[in-house]
Design a protein around this motif. Structure first.
Motif, PDB file in Angstrom:
ATOM      1  N   ALA A 129      43.747  38.632  32.937  1.00  0.00           N
ATOM      2  CA  ALA A 129      44.591  39.781  33.271  1.00  0.00           C
ATOM      3  C   ALA A 129      44.415  40.819  32.176  1.00  0.00           C
ATOM      4  O   ALA A 129      44.037  40.474  31.049  1.00  0.00           O
ATOM      5  CB  ALA A 129      46.053  39.358  33.382  1.00  0.00           C
TER       6      ALA A 129
ATOM      7  N   PRO B  37      47.041  38.672  37.890  1.00  0.00           N
ATOM      8  CA  PRO B  37      45.902  37.990  37.283  1.00  0.00           C
ATOM      9  C   PRO B  37      44.945  37.373  38.301  1.00  0.00           C
ATOM     10  O   PRO B  37      45.296  37.172  39.459  1.00  0.00           O
ATOM     11  CB  PRO B  37      46.577  36.872  36.480  1.00  0.00           C
ATOM     12  CG  PRO B  37      47.799  36.543  37.275  1.00  0.00           C
ATOM     13  CD  PRO B  37      48.272  37.873  37.835  1.00  0.00           C
ATOM     14  N   SER B  38      43.759  37.063  37.821  1.00  0.00           N
ATOM     15  CA  SER B  38      42.857  36.157  38.524  1.00  0.00           C
ATOM     16  C   SER B  38      43.006  34.787  37.866  1.00  0.00           C
ATOM     17  O   SER B  38      43.323  34.690  36.680  1.00  0.00           O
ATOM     18  CB  SER B  38      41.414  36.640  38.399  1.00  0.00           C
ATOM     19  OG  SER B  38      41.262  37.885  39.045  1.00  0.00           O
TER      20      SER B  38
ATOM     21  N   PRO C  23      39.154  42.522  37.012  1.00  0.00           N
ATOM     22  CA  PRO C  23      39.811  41.453  37.764  1.00  0.00           C
ATOM     23  C   PRO C  23      38.806  40.516  38.414  1.00  0.00           C
ATOM     24  O   PRO C  23      37.856  40.960  39.048  1.00  0.00           O
ATOM     25  CB  PRO C  23      40.602  42.217  38.836  1.00  0.00           C
ATOM     26  CG  PRO C  23      40.686  43.611  38.364  1.00  0.00           C
ATOM     27  CD  PRO C  23      39.507  43.865  37.490  1.00  0.00           C
TER      28      PRO C  23
ATOM     29  N   THR D   8      41.125  35.133  43.186  1.00  0.00           N
ATOM     30  CA  THR D   8      41.419  36.455  42.647  1.00  0.00           C
ATOM     31  C   THR D   8      42.630  37.126  43.269  1.00  0.00           C
ATOM     32  O   THR D   8      43.083  38.156  42.766  1.00  0.00           O
ATOM     33  CB  THR D   8      40.207  37.380  42.791  1.00  0.00           C
ATOM     34  OG1 THR D   8      39.872  37.456  44.178  1.00  0.00           O
ATOM     35  CG2 THR D   8      39.021  36.851  42.013  1.00  0.00           C
ATOM     36  N   LYS D   9      43.161  36.570  44.357  1.00  0.00           N
ATOM     37  CA  LYS D   9      44.355  37.183  44.923  1.00  0.00           C
ATOM     38  C   LYS D   9      45.219  36.126  45.602  1.00  0.00           C
ATOM     39  O   LYS D   9      44.762  35.024  45.909  1.00  0.00           O
ATOM     40  CB  LYS D   9      43.991  38.289  45.908  1.00  0.00           C
ATOM     41  CG  LYS D   9      43.170  37.879  47.092  1.00  0.00           C
ATOM     42  CD  LYS D   9      42.841  39.122  47.936  1.00  0.00           C
ATOM     43  CE  LYS D   9      42.180  38.735  49.249  1.00  0.00           C
ATOM     44  NZ  LYS D   9      40.857  38.132  49.063  1.00  0.00           N
TER      45      LYS D   9
ATOM     46  N   TYR E 125      39.885  41.960  29.913  1.00  0.00           N
ATOM     47  CA  TYR E 125      40.349  40.921  30.822  1.00  0.00           C
ATOM     48  C   TYR E 125      39.969  39.568  30.256  1.00  0.00           C
ATOM     49  O   TYR E 125      39.240  38.810  30.875  1.00  0.00           O
ATOM     50  CB  TYR E 125      39.729  41.125  32.200  1.00  0.00           C
ATOM     51  CG  TYR E 125      40.383  42.221  32.996  1.00  0.00           C
ATOM     52  CD1 TYR E 125      40.159  43.553  32.706  1.00  0.00           C
ATOM     53  CD2 TYR E 125      41.227  41.910  34.058  1.00  0.00           C
ATOM     54  CE1 TYR E 125      40.763  44.555  33.441  1.00  0.00           C
ATOM     55  CE2 TYR E 125      41.834  42.914  34.806  1.00  0.00           C
ATOM     56  CZ  TYR E 125      41.593  44.234  34.485  1.00  0.00           C
ATOM     57  OH  TYR E 125      42.186  45.222  35.216  1.00  0.00           O
TER      58      TYR E 125
END
Lengths: 115, 118
Positions: free
Chosen positions: B94, B31-32, A100, B51-52, B104
């Motif tokens: 993702a 996902p990022s 991630p 990223t979040k 990813y």
């Protein structure tokens, strides 16, 4: 600047010839990705490799295309018996890790023209 | 599967105008999100990432906020310059089922061509 290095930058091939594109990832990166950019389209994933292993080739055409990333040396994307529809920009990318938020770094691309 | 939809171009602006390029996504998992920029004849350069949820990525005056509730990551800049003329790609990263969740890889939108006139 030890970024992703691709060569050749431009390649012209006649129909039926072979095209071989090379990619040296960022030093220390063991994950390599190949993408294709067709005219007027975005980038499409082709293949993901780690040293000596193909992890995901779900985006590779079933015939004529192959990729490798040997223990020593650059990653190679090979297109046999090229056709006009293979004309595109091929981008290699690399990353140190996979996960991630991991950043993937791109090379400047190899532009293939099939005449 | 994963997908990215971004505003189709081309977008033409005058220097110092405000820029918005819309981007929405569909993804399994969390996902990022990224924006890449491609200048003419060159490869892709990472512009910014998040990223979040609620993270704001920013770089060179560009910003984008990760909005989970609207699954969006719109790119903005308050005052564009001629040198910003390029193609902008929204992308997500993702886990992918084709590699057992270990890949990813980036999934890209189709790109938006931005031209800034003096």
């Amino acid at each position: 600047n030890a970024g992703v290095m691709q060569n050749p930058r431009h390649l012209v091939r006649r129909r039926g010839q072979e095209a071989r594109l090379r990619c040296s990832p960022v030093k220390g990166h063991s994950h390599v990705y190949w993408y294709r950019q067709l005219p007027e389209e975005g980038l499409k994933f082709m293949v993901y490799l780690q040293k000596e292993n193909i992890i995901d080739e779900s985006g590779m055409p079933k015939e004529r295309f192959s990729a490798e990333f040997p223990k020593e040396g650059p990653s190679i994307l090979r297109i046999q018996q090229v056709v006009r529809g293979d004309s595109a920009a091929y981008f290699c990318a690399s990353s140190q890790l996979t996960g991630p938020g991991n950043t993937i770094y791109f090379g400047e691309g190899s532009w293939l023209t099939v005449v | 599967g994963n997908s990215v939809t971004q505003m189709e171009g081309p977008v033409t602006l005058s220097e110092e105008a405000f820029l918005t390029i819309n981007c929405t996504y569909t993804a399994t998992g969390y996902p990022s999100l990224f924006w890449y920029v491609q200048y003419p004849g060159e490869g892709l350069q990472l512009l910014l990432k998040a990223t979040k949820a609620d993270d704001k990525g920013s770089n060179k005056g560009f910003e984008a906020t990760y909005r989970k509730e609207t699954t969006s990551f719109h790119l903005e800049k308050g005052s564009v310059q001629v040198s910003d003329s390029a193609v902008y790609f929204c992308a997500l990263s993702a886990p992918d089922d084709n590699s057992g969740g270990s890949n990813y890889k980036l999934t890209f939108g189709k790109g938006t061509l931005l031209t800034v006139n003096p």
